[in-house]
Design a protein around this motif. Structure first.
Motif, short mmCIF file in Angstrom:
data_model
loop_
_atom_site.label_atom_id
_atom_site.label_comp_id
_atom_site.label_asym_id
_atom_site.label_seq_id
_atom_site.Cartn_x
_atom_site.Cartn_y
_atom_site.Cartn_z
N LEU A 20 -42.63 20.61 -4.75
CA LEU A 20 -42.62 19.60 -3.68
C LEU A 20 -41.07 19.36 -2.82
CD1 LEU A 20 -43.98 17.11 -2.24
CD2 LEU A 20 -43.08 15.69 -3.72
N ILE A 21 -40.02 19.57 -3.91
CA ILE A 21 -38.78 19.62 -3.51
C ILE A 21 -38.37 21.02 -2.54
CG2 ILE A 21 -36.42 19.74 -4.52
CD1 ILE A 21 -37.18 18.06 -6.76
N TYR A 22 -38.68 21.96 -3.09
CA TYR A 22 -38.37 23.04 -2.41
C TYR A 22 -39.36 23.28 -1.13
CZ TYR A 22 -38.19 27.89 -1.12
OH TYR A 22 -37.72 29.09 -0.29
N LEU A 24 -40.35 20.70 0.71
CA LEU A 24 -39.77 19.85 2.01
C LEU A 24 -38.25 20.27 2.23
CD1 LEU A 24 -41.73 16.76 1.18
CD2 LEU A 24 -42.03 18.31 3.11
N SER A 25 -37.67 20.88 1.39
CA SER A 25 -36.48 21.08 1.52
C SER A 25 -36.22 22.26 2.50
CB SER A 25 -35.41 21.37 0.39
OG SER A 25 -35.57 22.45 -0.26
N TYR B 86 -30.75 20.26 -4.66
CA TYR B 86 -32.21 20.05 -5.30
C TYR B 86 -32.41 18.66 -5.86
CZ TYR B 86 -33.85 24.69 -3.99
OH TYR B 86 -34.01 25.96 -3.25
N ASP B 89 -32.33 16.09 -3.19
CA ASP B 89 -33.68 15.88 -2.64
C ASP B 89 -34.72 14.96 -3.60
OD1 ASP B 89 -33.20 17.21 -0.36
OD2 ASP B 89 -33.78 19.23 -1.24
N ILE B 93 -37.08 11.53 -3.55
CA ILE B 93 -38.31 11.24 -3.99
C ILE B 93 -38.29 9.78 -5.03
CG2 ILE B 93 -40.31 12.14 -5.32
CD1 ILE B 93 -39.48 14.81 -4.53
N TYR B 134 -24.95 18.72 4.69
CA TYR B 134 -25.56 19.98 5.42
C TYR B 134 -24.67 20.26 6.38
CZ TYR B 134 -29.98 20.35 3.07
OH TYR B 134 -30.96 20.33 2.09
N LEU B 225 -35.83 25.76 -10.93
CA LEU B 225 -36.04 25.89 -9.31
C LEU B 225 -34.85 26.78 -8.53
CD1 LEU B 225 -37.48 25.09 -6.74
CD2 LEU B 225 -36.38 22.98 -6.78
N LEU B 248 -35.52 23.29 8.05
CA LEU B 248 -34.94 22.00 7.84
C LEU B 248 -35.16 21.24 6.55
CD1 LEU B 248 -35.73 19.63 10.98
CD2 LEU B 248 -33.48 20.56 10.42
N ASP B 249 -34.30 20.48 6.18
CA ASP B 249 -34.75 19.77 4.98
C ASP B 249 -35.18 18.48 5.45
OD1 ASP B 249 -34.48 18.03 2.68
OD2 ASP B 249 -32.85 18.72 1.81
N TRP B 250 -36.44 18.12 5.18
CA TRP B 250 -37.29 17.20 5.73
C TRP B 250 -36.88 15.76 5.09
CZ3 TRP B 250 -39.42 17.39 10.39
CH2 TRP B 250 -39.59 18.78 10.89
N PHE B 251 -36.35 15.96 3.71
CA PHE B 251 -35.91 14.40 3.13
C PHE B 251 -34.80 14.00 3.64
CE2 PHE B 251 -37.53 17.42 -0.34
CZ PHE B 251 -38.54 16.64 -0.98
#
Lengths: 167, 517
Positions: A20-22, A24-25, B86, B89, B93, B134, B225, B248-251
């Motif tokens: 999910l992190i990867y 959406l990032s 990461y 991000d 969450i 960013y 990751l 884009l990083d949608w977070f």
């Protein structure tokens, strides 16, 4: 056995979390400028002309004023809005109005517009109208440009020489 | 608002149930969302410090320095960069899960409004931290962020000049870039630390660290990751080019396409509207004020256990004001008291065997449900029971509903929190003729009042004051934690308990003293 399933479940949870992190990032990818397009920007500061002509004060009027305020010309503060028109290959692309900022509408207006246009060779025409007292555009420029895909092209305004800049 | 909360709560309880089976109650990540967020911030901080060693804060060197880390020193700086991204991000969450969970569980209104309200601006700071991070990479994505941010700021009627003009021409000024670096490296983090401190300032016994296993698990997952999919940059920023396709990083960057497509008014309007809505939530509708704990100094010996047990720091010990020989007395803060009654359960004078002026008067208790009222309810319900196995079930308002268990053989008493029950009441109930007491409350590790089920268990196990009397037959007491959705498990547990009681039916119920017990 139960322990193995628990560890598998934990591993699955961490995997989903990381996926999910990867995802959406980086995704879904966002297309700012479509393939085969270039970006035209019009950006400059320019003060419009005064909305009224300056008037010369009479000697009598000057005498009535305090000594430190005896300016020979009486000028209103308010300035005209700017109208910018852009045409590409003779076809209108944009016509935008920019109002002067400030409480008295007396500041230099900031012109800023960005437009996606197909890459390639174009005839670019820009006009600026900056005086409510004049019926026609004050500045006009025409330029043949060749734009590569993804290129950014800027139309500015050189205040000192009162002409458009292309870069 | 209530149906939304109930539906959301049911969804979370189901998810948490699955996680309980996988991780176990004490390692369930849902029960540690706040401390996990703090942990991710630590990872962000440490990795950020390492990345900063190699990062060049000059605009014309920034991109190359990040590229050096990503490709030439991928084995450490590259991993650190990926961890930095990461973990940031991951924090988003956990923050959002934490926020939704507290909302669905109705833990954002009443006296909890302060924690909720102070949590909202931290969202802005976290997003600003991400955006500025960013920006510092100064690749095409950073250029896009810079230009659209400038357009958004220019739209606000507060600027005299134009920020967007900074990004027209050859190069961005170093000073502007340094300002962004300062904000990302110092300004926003300091403000965030201050806000987080404010956010938790009214809660006592805060655990800032998640369980070690969970921390290690998350860390290893992020490391894997980072190795499998390292964070990379777009091409270098070039103001003569326009960005095309962006990863884009949608977070953090979700508002930028909104500004592009709908305009800056929407890009400002949506987050502002959401912020305003979140700020107003504790009063939509406002929670009915609940009565707060009351102190009766005549029956208080200043032991301080109520202050120790209060999960919200609402009870503090002050110098004695009534001239009695005790040093301290409790004071209750109305703005912090959640009306859980845990303090009443903690008070040594909340002992049902005591009599004072014909009533049970205690040092600290809830005005709407006093120790006397509890004793009367327990006594009356036990007296009304008939049949061979008589059981008292003590439940809580926020867990599996015990009321359907009530029969002619089973009496049910429901409390705001199980920890409101002084342990001496268990002994008292057995002596009154009950065969056994089943204590039930919120799911283990997930008490509505944070520590209620732990405190209850510690008192019954003799690990915490006030302890259950040594003479009480522990076999006649059962403790079972069950969430609202686990009513059937509670029913099964009662049946099991009944069977266990059957086996010891010939055992004397009330030994006269500890030795006998």
């Amino acid at each position: 056995m139960d322990k193995i399933f628990r560890y598998l479940g934990q591993g699955l949870t961490y995997t989903i979390f990381c996926a999910l992190i990867y995802y959406l990032s980086t995704s879904p990818a966002y297309t700012y400028l479509a393939e085969g397009q270039a970006e035209l920007k019009v950006a400059f500061n320019h003060a419009g002309q005064r909305v009224e002509e300056c008037r010369k004060r009479t000697p009598e009027e000057l005498r009535k004023l305090p000594p430190n305020m005896r300016k020979p010309m009486d000028c209103s503060r308010e300035r005209s809005p700017l109208i910018v028109e852009i045409r590409i290959d003779g076809k209108p692309l944009a016509r935008d109005i920019y109002n002067p900022p400030g409480i008295h509408s007396d500041g230099a207006a900031f012109v800023y517009g960005k437009y996606a246009i197909p890459a390639g060779e174009h005839e670019l025409e820009v006009e600026l109208w900056d005086s409510t007292l004049k019926p026609e555009f004050s500045f006009h420029a025409k330029k043949r440009v060749s734009l590569a895909p993804g290129q950014g092209f800027v139309v500015g305004f050189d205040e000192d020489n009162a002409r458009f800049l292309f870069y | 608002m209530r149906p939304i909360r109930k539906a959301g709560d049911a969804l979370f309880l189901r998810l948490e149930g699955w996680f309980n089976r996988t991780f176990g109650n004490h390692l369930n990540p849902f029960y540690h969302l706040g401390s996990l967020t703090f942990f991710f911030f630590w990872v962000v901080l440490v990795s950020g410090i390492y990345v900063f060693i190699f990062f060049e804060t000059r605009v014309d060197h920034a991109f190359n320095s990040v590229e050096y880390m990503t490709h030439d020193q991928w084995w450490l700086a590259g991993i650190m960069r990926s961890l930095h991204r990461y973990a940031s991000d991951a924090a988003v969450i956990t923050i959002f899960l934490h926020m939704f969970r507290e909302f669905f569980r109705d833990r954002y209104r009443g006296v909890r409004w302060f924690s909720w309200i102070t949590g909202v601006p931290t969202l802005w700071l976290v997003v600003l931290l991400g955006i500025s991070g960013y920006w510092l990479v100064w690749d095409m994505l950073a250029q896009y962020i810079a230009v659209v941010t400038a357009e958004m700021i220019d739209w606000l009627p507060i600027t005299l000049g134009s920020m967007a003009l900074n990004f027209i021409g050859d190069q961005v000024s170093d000073r502007f870039f340094t300002l962004m670096a300062f904000l990302h490296l110092l300004g926003f983090p300091v403000a965030l630390v201050f806000l987080l401190w404010t956010h938790v300032s009214r809660i006592s016994h805060i655990d800032f660290n998640p369980p070690k296993v969970l921390a290690w698990g998350s860390m290893v997952a992020l490391l894997v990751l980072s190795l499998v999919k390292p964070a990379v940059s777009h091409g270098p920023a070039d103001l003569s080019l326009a960005p095309t396709v962006l990863q884009l990083d949608w977070f953090y960057l979700n508002i930028y396409p909104v500004s592009d497509i709908l305009g800056p008014a929407w890009a400002w309007g949506i987050p502002t509207g959401v912020t305003f809505f979140l700020m107003m939530l504790p009063w939509m509708p406002r929670k009915k004020p609940e009565p707060i704990a009351e102190v009766d100094l005549d029956y208080c010996n200043g032991c301080g256990q109520c202050g120790v047990d209060c999960p919200y720091g609402a009870v503090t010990m002050q110098p004695r004001s009534d001239g009695r020989k005790f040093l301290l007395e409790p004071t209750v803060s109305a703005s912090l008291c959640t009306s859980c009654g845990i303090c009443m359960g903690a008070c040594t004078s909340s002992n049902p065997y005591r009599q004072s002026k014909g009533r049970l008067l205690t040092g600290i208790e809830m005005p709407h449900y006093s120790a006397e009222a509890l004793r009367k309810e327990v006594t009356d319900k036990i007296a009304a029971l008939s049949g061979k196995d008589r059981i008292l079930v003590v439940g809580c308002d926020f867990a599996a509903d015990p009321m359907p268990l009530e029969t002619s053989e089973v009496a049910v008493v429901r409390l705001p929190c199980t920890a409101m029950l002084p342990p001496s009441f268990l002994d008292f109930s057995i002596r009154k003729g009950i065969d056994g007491v089943l204590v039930t409350g919120c799911r283990d590790g997930d008490c509505y009042f944070r520590f209620g089920n732990h405190i209850t268990l510690d008192r019954i196990s003799g690990l915490r004051e006030p302890r259950l009397f040594g003479r009480t037959d522990q076999e006649r007491i059962d403790v079972f934690w069950a969430a609202q959705q686990e009513s059937s498990q509670l029913t099964d547990r009662l049946a099991e308990f009944r069977q266990r009681l059957d086996k010891i039916k010939d055992k004397p119920k009330s030994p006269k003293n500890r030795k006998e017990a």
